[in-house]
Motif scaffolding. Sequence first.
Motif, PDB file in Angstrom:
ATOM      1  N   ARG A 173       0.815  -1.222   0.000  1.00  0.00           N
ATOM      2  CA  ARG A 173       0.000   0.000   0.000  1.00  0.00           C
ATOM      3  C   ARG A 173       0.852   1.277   0.000  1.00  0.00           C
ATOM      4  O   ARG A 173       0.555   2.247  -0.691  1.00  0.00           O
ATOM      5  CB  ARG A 173      -0.911  -0.035   1.246  1.00  0.00           C
ATOM      6  CG  ARG A 173      -1.919   1.066   1.252  1.00  0.00           C
ATOM      7  CD  ARG A 173      -2.861   0.968   2.458  1.00  0.00           C
ATOM      8  NE  ARG A 173      -3.748   2.113   2.448  1.00  0.00           N
ATOM      9  CZ  ARG A 173      -4.813   2.191   1.671  1.00  0.00           C
ATOM     10  NH1 ARG A 173      -5.119   1.213   0.870  1.00  0.00           N
ATOM     11  NH2 ARG A 173      -5.591   3.268   1.711  1.00  0.00           N
ATOM     12  N   SER A 174       1.947   1.258   0.786  1.00  0.00           N
ATOM     13  CA  SER A 174       2.772   2.466   0.883  1.00  0.00           C
ATOM     14  C   SER A 174       3.344   2.837  -0.489  1.00  0.00           C
ATOM     15  O   SER A 174       3.410   4.005  -0.865  1.00  0.00           O
ATOM     16  CB  SER A 174       3.910   2.242   1.877  1.00  0.00           C
ATOM     17  OG  SER A 174       4.703   1.152   1.441  1.00  0.00           O
ATOM     18  N   HIS A 196       2.036   2.039  -3.400  1.00  0.00           N
ATOM     19  CA  HIS A 196       0.917   2.482  -4.231  1.00  0.00           C
ATOM     20  C   HIS A 196       0.620   3.958  -3.961  1.00  0.00           C
ATOM     21  O   HIS A 196       0.458   4.767  -4.884  1.00  0.00           O
ATOM     22  CB  HIS A 196      -0.294   1.572  -3.937  1.00  0.00           C
ATOM     23  CG  HIS A 196      -1.587   2.103  -4.430  1.00  0.00           C
ATOM     24  ND1 HIS A 196      -2.785   1.740  -3.903  1.00  0.00           N
ATOM     25  CD2 HIS A 196      -1.871   2.988  -5.411  1.00  0.00           C
ATOM     26  CE1 HIS A 196      -3.762   2.365  -4.537  1.00  0.00           C
ATOM     27  NE2 HIS A 196      -3.238   3.132  -5.460  1.00  0.00           N
ATOM     28  N   GLU A 197       0.592   4.330  -2.666  1.00  0.00           N
ATOM     29  CA  GLU A 197       0.317   5.733  -2.320  1.00  0.00           C
ATOM     30  C   GLU A 197       1.426   6.649  -2.820  1.00  0.00           C
ATOM     31  O   GLU A 197       1.181   7.764  -3.271  1.00  0.00           O
ATOM     32  CB  GLU A 197       0.162   5.874  -0.798  1.00  0.00           C
ATOM     33  CG  GLU A 197      -1.154   5.285  -0.330  1.00  0.00           C
ATOM     34  CD  GLU A 197      -1.271   5.183   1.184  1.00  0.00           C
ATOM     35  OE1 GLU A 197      -2.358   4.800   1.639  1.00  0.00           O
ATOM     36  OE2 GLU A 197      -0.271   5.462   1.893  1.00  0.00           O
ATOM     37  N   GLN A 198       2.634   6.149  -2.782  1.00  0.00           N
ATOM     38  CA  GLN A 198       3.763   6.938  -3.278  1.00  0.00           C
ATOM     39  C   GLN A 198       3.628   7.186  -4.790  1.00  0.00           C
ATOM     40  O   GLN A 198       3.919   8.275  -5.281  1.00  0.00           O
ATOM     41  CB  GLN A 198       5.064   6.186  -2.981  1.00  0.00           C
ATOM     42  CG  GLN A 198       6.276   7.078  -3.061  1.00  0.00           C
ATOM     43  CD  GLN A 198       7.559   6.275  -2.902  1.00  0.00           C
ATOM     44  OE1 GLN A 198       7.532   5.092  -2.589  1.00  0.00           O
ATOM     45  NE2 GLN A 198       8.670   6.912  -3.139  1.00  0.00           N
ATOM     46  N   GLY A 243       0.826   7.436  -6.413  1.00  0.00           N
ATOM     47  CA  GLY A 243      -0.211   8.466  -6.547  1.00  0.00           C
ATOM     48  C   GLY A 243       0.385   9.854  -6.321  1.00  0.00           C
ATOM     49  O   GLY A 243       0.114  10.785  -7.070  1.00  0.00           O
ATOM     50  N   ARG A 244       1.234   9.981  -5.303  1.00  0.00           N
ATOM     51  CA  ARG A 244       1.853  11.286  -5.006  1.00  0.00           C
ATOM     52  C   ARG A 244       2.774  11.716  -6.138  1.00  0.00           C
ATOM     53  O   ARG A 244       2.787  12.872  -6.556  1.00  0.00           O
ATOM     54  CB  ARG A 244       2.652  11.213  -3.697  1.00  0.00           C
ATOM     55  CG  ARG A 244       1.792  11.432  -2.455  1.00  0.00           C
ATOM     56  CD  ARG A 244       2.663  11.759  -1.245  1.00  0.00           C
ATOM     57  NE  ARG A 244       3.640  10.723  -0.956  1.00  0.00           N
ATOM     58  CZ  ARG A 244       3.375   9.607  -0.278  1.00  0.00           C
ATOM     59  NH1 ARG A 244       2.164   9.392   0.193  1.00  0.00           N
ATOM     60  NH2 ARG A 244       4.315   8.706  -0.056  1.00  0.00           N
TER      61      ARG A 244
END
Length: 261
Positions: free
Chosen positions: A241-242, A244-246, A248-249
């Motif tokens: 997840r981390s 994936h969020e990175q 997106g950023r």
Amino acid sequence: MSNEKSPGAEVHDLDAGTFYEEVHSFEFWFHAVEGYLAGTEGGHRPDLVEEALDEERRQRLISALCNYCVGETAALEGSSGLIAIAPNRTTKIFLATQVADEGRHLEVFTRRLSDLGVTDPEAEVERRASPSLQLFRRHLLELVAGKDWEAALFAQNVILESLEFVVFRSHMADADPVTASVLEAVIKDERRHIGFGENELGRRLREAPHRRARLGQVRRDMDHLVLDTLAESARSLGLPRSEHEQLGRQYMESVERLGLA
Ligand SMILES: [Fe+2]
Ligand SMILES: [Fe+2]
């Protein structure tokens, strides 16, 4: 092209007008790509040995490549359609080089699917493609068909290219050696495409700041498709997840460089 530049001059040493003509040329493109494509086979270095992949990893890679084929097909169709509505010679010529790049990307990703034992790549792409990415492709082609130059260029050379760039770079970091080598060369091309989009749109926004509102609207229309595609890609690559969020950023930062928050 100016006759004043000396052979082999660094593009950064050229005045703005010559630089602009220089980078929007087949000559510049050829010199750029020959450094990393000369001698490649199937888009990768020929000396690489295939790593044995377990079935889960092989399936993930096939799904990722199927989505890459959708993205590259969208970029191939988009960039070729954009040539007809590009406002001048230099942008048309750059887009012609981009058409060649995107066709190559589609070819090498399809070839990689064949390497992995996929016998009917088109059917496999159809079966596995992300619905959000397919929708993005349809929206992009509608913008091109509507002759909306800034909006279509933004959707393709900033939004789609930024999405591809962050996904490919993340995938390359832990891909098998052959896939990593294919991705490395593709990323170099995508960087050039993003540079063209940012340069062209940056100039047009300075000339006519009211265009910013239209691009902001395109971004609002497309962002959720991109974020859904990122989520689907993260799942198919098995990213935590981390990470994936990175992604997106990183995508947001790339798009926001044009001041379209
Ligand atoms: Fe591409
Ligand atoms: Fe591209």
